[in-house]
Design an enzyme around this catalytic site. Structure first.
Site, PDB file in Angstrom:
ATOM      1  CB  ALA A  63     -31.316-115.882  68.751  1.00  0.00           C
ATOM      2  N   GLY A 108     -35.568-118.852  66.623  1.00  0.00           N
ATOM      3  CA  GLY A 108     -34.510-119.562  65.571  1.00  0.00           C
ATOM      4  C   GLY A 108     -33.987-121.027  65.069  1.00  0.00           C
ATOM      5  CD  GLU A 111     -35.207-117.999  62.291  1.00  0.00           C
ATOM      6  OE1 GLU A 111     -35.332-117.501  63.145  1.00  0.00           O
ATOM      7  OE2 GLU A 111     -35.796-116.925  61.193  1.00  0.00           O
ATOM      8  CD  GLU A 131     -38.197-115.791  66.177  1.00  0.00           C
ATOM      9  OE1 GLU A 131     -39.603-116.253  66.476  1.00  0.00           O
ATOM     10  OE2 GLU A 131     -37.345-116.611  65.533  1.00  0.00           O
TER      11      GLU A 131
HETATM   12  C1  LIG Z   1     -30.014-111.335  65.058  1.00  0.00           C
HETATM   13  C2  LIG Z   1     -30.812-112.858  64.618  1.00  0.00           C
HETATM   14  C3  LIG Z   1     -32.216-113.035  65.455  1.00  0.00           C
HETATM   15  C4  LIG Z   1     -32.573-114.234  64.944  1.00  0.00           C
HETATM   16  C5  LIG Z   1     -34.068-114.505  65.230  1.00  0.00           C
HETATM   17  C6  LIG Z   1     -34.556-115.412  66.531  1.00  0.00           C
HETATM   18  C7  LIG Z   1     -34.761-115.095  66.877  1.00  0.00           C
HETATM   19  C8  LIG Z   1     -34.768-115.993  68.329  1.00  0.00           C
HETATM   20  O1  LIG Z   1     -35.118-116.805  68.173  1.00  0.00           O
HETATM   21  S1  LIG Z   1     -35.321-114.743  70.150  1.00  0.00           S
HETATM   22  C9  LIG Z   1     -35.904-116.276  70.830  1.00  0.00           C
HETATM   23  C10 LIG Z   1     -36.660-116.828  70.250  1.00  0.00           C
HETATM   24  N1  LIG Z   1     -37.212-117.900  71.430  1.00  0.00           N
HETATM   25  C11 LIG Z   1     -37.762-117.495  72.511  1.00  0.00           C
HETATM   26  O2  LIG Z   1     -38.201-116.476  72.764  1.00  0.00           O
HETATM   27  C12 LIG Z   1     -38.119-118.882  73.332  1.00  0.00           C
HETATM   28  C13 LIG Z   1     -37.370-118.141  74.799  1.00  0.00           C
HETATM   29  N2  LIG Z   1     -37.509-119.731  76.011  1.00  0.00           N
HETATM   30  C14 LIG Z   1     -38.838-119.481  77.098  1.00  0.00           C
HETATM   31  O3  LIG Z   1     -39.769-118.579  75.958  1.00  0.00           O
HETATM   32  C15 LIG Z   1     -38.596-120.878  77.806  1.00  0.00           C
HETATM   33  O4  LIG Z   1     -36.653-121.074  78.324  1.00  0.00           O
HETATM   34  C16 LIG Z   1     -39.684-122.451  77.136  1.00  0.00           C
HETATM   35  C17 LIG Z   1     -41.074-121.722  77.206  1.00  0.00           C
HETATM   36  C18 LIG Z   1     -38.792-122.773  76.089  1.00  0.00           C
HETATM   37  C19 LIG Z   1     -38.981-123.271  78.519  1.00  0.00           C
HETATM   38  O5  LIG Z   1     -39.261-123.007  79.572  1.00  0.00           O
HETATM   39  P1  LIG Z   1     -38.849-123.767  81.042  1.00  0.00           P
HETATM   40  O6  LIG Z   1     -39.025-124.636  80.722  1.00  0.00           O
HETATM   41  O7  LIG Z   1     -40.048-122.834  82.065  1.00  0.00           O
HETATM   42  O8  LIG Z   1     -37.013-123.346  80.756  1.00  0.00           O
HETATM   43  P2  LIG Z   1     -36.535-122.260  80.732  1.00  0.00           P
HETATM   44  O9  LIG Z   1     -36.818-120.904  80.747  1.00  0.00           O
HETATM   45  O10 LIG Z   1     -36.377-121.982  82.672  1.00  0.00           O
HETATM   46  O11 LIG Z   1     -35.169-122.235  80.556  1.00  0.00           O
HETATM   47  C20 LIG Z   1     -34.158-122.701  81.064  1.00  0.00           C
HETATM   48  C21 LIG Z   1     -33.112-122.470  80.728  1.00  0.00           C
HETATM   49  O12 LIG Z   1     -32.587-122.052  79.043  1.00  0.00           O
HETATM   50  C22 LIG Z   1     -32.357-120.626  78.986  1.00  0.00           C
HETATM   51  N3  LIG Z   1     -32.773-120.096  77.397  1.00  0.00           N
HETATM   52  C23 LIG Z   1     -34.076-120.492  77.100  1.00  0.00           C
HETATM   53  N4  LIG Z   1     -33.964-119.608  76.067  1.00  0.00           N
HETATM   54  C24 LIG Z   1     -33.353-119.127  75.293  1.00  0.00           C
HETATM   55  C25 LIG Z   1     -32.832-118.404  74.619  1.00  0.00           C
HETATM   56  N5  LIG Z   1     -33.686-118.614  73.723  1.00  0.00           N
HETATM   57  N6  LIG Z   1     -31.950-117.284  74.760  1.00  0.00           N
HETATM   58  C26 LIG Z   1     -30.810-117.636  76.142  1.00  0.00           C
HETATM   59  N7  LIG Z   1     -31.141-118.298  76.705  1.00  0.00           N
HETATM   60  C27 LIG Z   1     -32.790-119.216  76.586  1.00  0.00           C
HETATM   61  C28 LIG Z   1     -33.376-119.778  80.164  1.00  0.00           C
HETATM   62  O13 LIG Z   1     -32.669-118.754  80.740  1.00  0.00           O
HETATM   63  C29 LIG Z   1     -32.562-120.769  81.794  1.00  0.00           C
HETATM   64  O14 LIG Z   1     -31.189-120.271  82.034  1.00  0.00           O
HETATM   65  P3  LIG Z   1     -31.300-120.424  83.374  1.00  0.00           P
HETATM   66  O15 LIG Z   1     -31.917-118.919  83.757  1.00  0.00           O
HETATM   67  O16 LIG Z   1     -29.781-120.472  83.310  1.00  0.00           O
HETATM   68  O17 LIG Z   1     -31.208-121.639  84.185  1.00  0.00           O
END
Ligand SMILES: CCCCC/C=C/C(=O)SCCNC(=O)CCNC(=O)[C@H](O)C(C)(C)COP(=O)(O)OP(=O)(O)OC[C@H]1O[C@@H](n2cnc3c(N)ncnc32)[C@H](O)[C@@H]1OP(=O)(O)O
Length: 257
Positions: A63, A108, A111, A131
């Protein structure tokens, strides 16, 4: 559509999560567009199998965390509800669904993959429900679907530690159907889809609903549903075609009727 794109090809309805610069993070727009894409394919007789995958280097990193910052409890409930409705819809759509996992499937994103019938991943894909590290927990059905797919021990470990696992480990614990080399991911997914397309789409859809029913029902209810469905199958042309084809030593030609 802004966050999703689609392509129909030889019976496969492809759905691409299309926010590669954000690793296909799922926002409200994507939830709505995914639902539209799936509903369109449900109605489209040319589409026999639906494949969901991600553009770029991720299936989906979950998400969109940026939308959590200003989220009110009512907004969080709405987001969780809409996301869950999408996952439930995908799970119940009466066509086979495959998640083709080309990189990260986190939160997500995992999921979403778990709502599909099958998961095929490239060998460098990574899986996790991180999460907990954000002070939340899976809210798109993951608490329940992971539990049913891999059992309590591994499900709680993944959800409570938030640790990522490799594709090989995910296959070992029963989360994946298949792990394939990255360069063969599409080819192997298409092969798998073609195998499904040789069957009767009607009988596959009845079978799917019997299995899903049984997943949430006491054993005796599930067994009763199986018998009822089994009787119903004998009202179809495809059942007759399947049996006749075997007896006539030829390949069946199922029409979905
Ligand atoms: C209310 C209902 C909710 C339902 C339940 C679900 C909840 C969730 O899913 S919460 C999210 C869970 N996911 C995470 O915590 C993963 C978050 N991401 C990471 O940890 C990392 O991005 C990575 C390990 C997946 C990859 O790392 P890396 O290769 O270094 O890439 P970047 O971190 O630089 O990511 C590139 C770009 O993408 C943006 N981004 C990545 N994941 C998310 C995300 N889940 N949400 C929003 N944005 C995300 C990241 O911020 C980068 O953007 P910029 O900084 O603009 O380049």
């Amino acid at each position: 559509m802004e966050t999703v794109d689609v392509k129909k090809d030889n019976g496969i309805g492809w759905v691409f999560l299309n926010r590669p610069d954000k690793l296909n993070a799922i926002n409200m727009k994507m939830i709505q567009e995914l639902l539209t894409a799936i509903k369109n394919y449900e109605e489209d007789n040319e589409v026999k199998v639906i494949v969901i995958t991600g553009r770029g280097k991720a299936f989906s990193a979950g998400a969109d965390i940026s939308q959590f910052k200003e989220l009110t409890p009512a907004g969080a409930w709405e987001l969780a509800r809409k996301g869950r409705e999408l996952m439930d819809y995908i799970e119940r759509v009466p066509k086979p669904t495959i998640a083709m996992i080309n990189g990260y499937a986190l939160g997500g994103g995992l999921e979403l993959a778990m709502a599909c019938d099958f998961r095929i991943a490239s060998e460098d894909a990574m899986f996790g429900l991180p999460e907990i590290n954000l002070g939340i927990y899976p809210g798109f059905g993951g608490t329940q679907r992971l539990l049913r797919l891999v059992g309590k021990t591994k499900a709680l470990e993944m959800m409570m530690t938030g640790d990522r696992i490799t594709a090989q480990e995910a296959e070992r614990i029963g989360l994946l159907n298949k792990v394939v080399p990255k360069e063969k991911l599409e080819e192997e997914t298409i092969k798998f889809a073609q195998k499904l397309m040789e069957k009767s789409p009607l009988i596959l859809s009845i079978l799917k609903s019997v299995v899903l029913y049984g997943n949430d029902a006491p054993l005796l209810d599930g067994l009763n549903m199986e018998s009822l469905g089994w009787g119903f199958v004998f009202s179809t042309n495809d059942q007759k075609e399947g049996v006749n084809a075997f007896l006539e030593k030829r390949k069946p030609n199922f029409q979905g009727k």
